[in-house]
Design a protein around this motif. Sequence first.
Motif, mmCIF file in Angstrom:
data_model
loop_
_atom_site.group_PDB
_atom_site.id
_atom_site.type_symbol
_atom_site.label_atom_id
_atom_site.label_comp_id
_atom_site.label_asym_id
_atom_site.label_seq_id
_atom_site.Cartn_x
_atom_site.Cartn_y
_atom_site.Cartn_z
ATOM 1 N N LEU A 10 0.835 -1.205 0.000
ATOM 2 C CA LEU A 10 0.000 0.000 0.000
ATOM 3 C C LEU A 10 0.867 1.250 0.000
ATOM 4 N N LEU A 11 1.908 1.264 0.817
ATOM 5 C CA LEU A 11 2.814 2.409 0.861
ATOM 6 C C LEU A 11 3.501 2.607 -0.489
ATOM 7 N N ALA A 12 3.967 1.519 -1.095
ATOM 8 C CA ALA A 12 4.620 1.618 -2.401
ATOM 9 C C ALA A 12 3.657 2.157 -3.450
ATOM 10 N N SER A 13 2.404 1.724 -3.406
ATOM 11 C CA SER A 13 1.394 2.221 -4.343
ATOM 12 C C SER A 13 1.170 3.725 -4.166
ATOM 13 N N ARG A 14 1.108 4.168 -2.940
ATOM 14 C CA ARG A 14 0.937 5.612 -2.672
ATOM 15 C C ARG A 14 2.141 6.412 -3.149
ATOM 16 N N ILE A 15 3.333 5.844 -2.970
ATOM 17 C CA ILE A 15 4.545 6.520 -3.436
ATOM 18 C C ILE A 15 4.538 6.618 -4.959
ATOM 19 N N GLU A 16 4.127 5.537 -5.622
ATOM 20 C CA GLU A 16 4.031 5.555 -7.087
ATOM 21 C C GLU A 16 3.064 6.637 -7.550
ATOM 22 N N ASP A 17 1.884 6.703 -6.938
ATOM 23 C CA ASP A 17 0.902 7.734 -7.287
ATOM 24 C C ASP A 17 1.467 9.132 -7.067
ATOM 25 N N ALA A 18 2.122 9.328 -5.929
ATOM 26 C CA ALA A 18 2.701 10.638 -5.629
ATOM 27 C C ALA A 18 3.769 11.008 -6.648
ATOM 28 N N GLY A 19 4.583 10.033 -7.041
ATOM 29 C CA GLY A 19 5.617 10.295 -8.038
ATOM 30 C C GLY A 19 5.031 10.683 -9.382
ATOM 31 N N LEU A 20 3.978 9.980 -9.804
ATOM 32 C CA LEU A 20 3.324 10.330 -11.067
ATOM 33 C C LEU A 20 2.718 11.726 -11.012
ATOM 34 N N ASN A 21 2.095 12.055 -9.892
ATOM 35 C CA ASN A 21 1.464 13.366 -9.760
ATOM 36 C C ASN A 21 2.485 14.488 -9.621
ATOM 37 N N ALA A 22 3.570 14.232 -8.914
ATOM 38 C CA ALA A 22 4.565 15.278 -8.680
ATOM 39 C C ALA A 22 5.360 15.619 -9.932
ATOM 40 N N SER A 23 5.539 14.648 -10.813
ATOM 41 C CA SER A 23 6.381 14.886 -11.985
ATOM 42 C C SER A 23 5.565 15.089 -13.255
ATOM 43 N N ALA A 24 4.341 15.558 -13.110
ATOM 44 C CA ALA A 24 3.460 15.691 -14.269
ATOM 45 C C ALA A 24 3.948 16.774 -15.233
ATOM 46 N N PRO A 25 4.474 16.365 -16.395
ATOM 47 C CA PRO A 25 4.881 17.356 -17.395
ATOM 48 C C PRO A 25 3.644 17.870 -18.130
ATOM 49 N N PRO A 26 3.748 19.037 -18.750
ATOM 50 C CA PRO A 26 2.592 19.554 -19.489
ATOM 51 C C PRO A 26 2.257 18.713 -20.715
ATOM 52 N N GLU A 27 3.223 17.956 -21.222
ATOM 53 C CA GLU A 27 3.021 17.142 -22.418
ATOM 54 C C GLU A 27 2.567 15.747 -22.016
ATOM 55 N N GLN A 28 1.298 15.619 -21.683
ATOM 56 C CA GLN A 28 0.772 14.307 -21.337
ATOM 57 C C GLN A 28 -0.674 14.189 -21.779
ATOM 58 N N ARG A 29 -1.119 12.955 -21.875
ATOM 59 C CA ARG A 29 -2.482 12.690 -22.335
ATOM 60 C C ARG A 29 -2.936 11.339 -21.796
ATOM 61 N N TRP A 30 -4.202 11.243 -21.461
ATOM 62 C CA TRP A 30 -4.795 9.964 -21.067
ATOM 63 C C TRP A 30 -5.314 9.272 -22.315
ATOM 64 N N LEU A 31 -5.033 7.987 -22.426
ATOM 65 C CA LEU A 31 -5.527 7.165 -23.526
ATOM 66 C C LEU A 31 -6.020 5.853 -22.939
ATOM 67 N N GLU A 32 -7.309 5.650 -22.929
ATOM 68 C CA GLU A 32 -7.868 4.379 -22.458
ATOM 69 C C GLU A 32 -7.308 3.979 -21.099
ATOM 70 N N ARG A 33 -7.265 4.910 -20.176
ATOM 71 C CA ARG A 33 -6.813 4.679 -18.799
ATOM 72 C C ARG A 33 -5.307 4.438 -18.686
ATOM 73 N N TRP A 34 -4.579 4.777 -19.749
ATOM 74 C CA TRP A 34 -3.126 4.787 -19.708
ATOM 75 C C TRP A 34 -2.680 6.242 -19.747
ATOM 76 N N LEU A 35 -1.668 6.568 -18.981
ATOM 77 C CA LEU A 35 -1.108 7.907 -18.962
ATOM 78 C C LEU A 35 0.102 7.939 -19.884
ATOM 79 N N LEU A 36 -0.004 8.706 -20.980
ATOM 80 C CA LEU A 36 1.075 8.838 -21.946
ATOM 81 C C LEU A 36 1.733 10.189 -21.750
ATOM 82 N N ARG A 37 3.038 10.187 -21.616
ATOM 83 C CA ARG A 37 3.788 11.425 -21.415
ATOM 84 C C ARG A 37 4.765 11.618 -22.558
#
Length: 113
Positions: A10-37
Amino acid sequence: MTSAGSALSLLASRIEDAGLNASAPPEQRWLERWLLRFSPGKAKRDRCINAVADGRLPLGERLQHALELYREVGLPPILRVTPFTLPTDLEDQVSALGDAYRYHYRTPEPGLA
């Protein structure tokens, strides 16, 4: 899984989520529930496919759409495989489809880094 193992997961999952959210570049798009950067920098996290949830389209169609998007922006498609990647056998499914995704990288299992 032990309660300590569950807590670590659970902690690792939260860290992964935080990492994805913290490093969000402006060049990204959601495609069918996949995050493409699409950030052209050196960090692979900012220029890869993050398969964070199962989609509705068949895998081959999702991959084809992703390939087209990466081709449009002039970046090689990189598939990021983590312990949280969905579907859990994505790497095997992609390998079975052929050489479309020659580039991928795997992040370590929780507690093994």
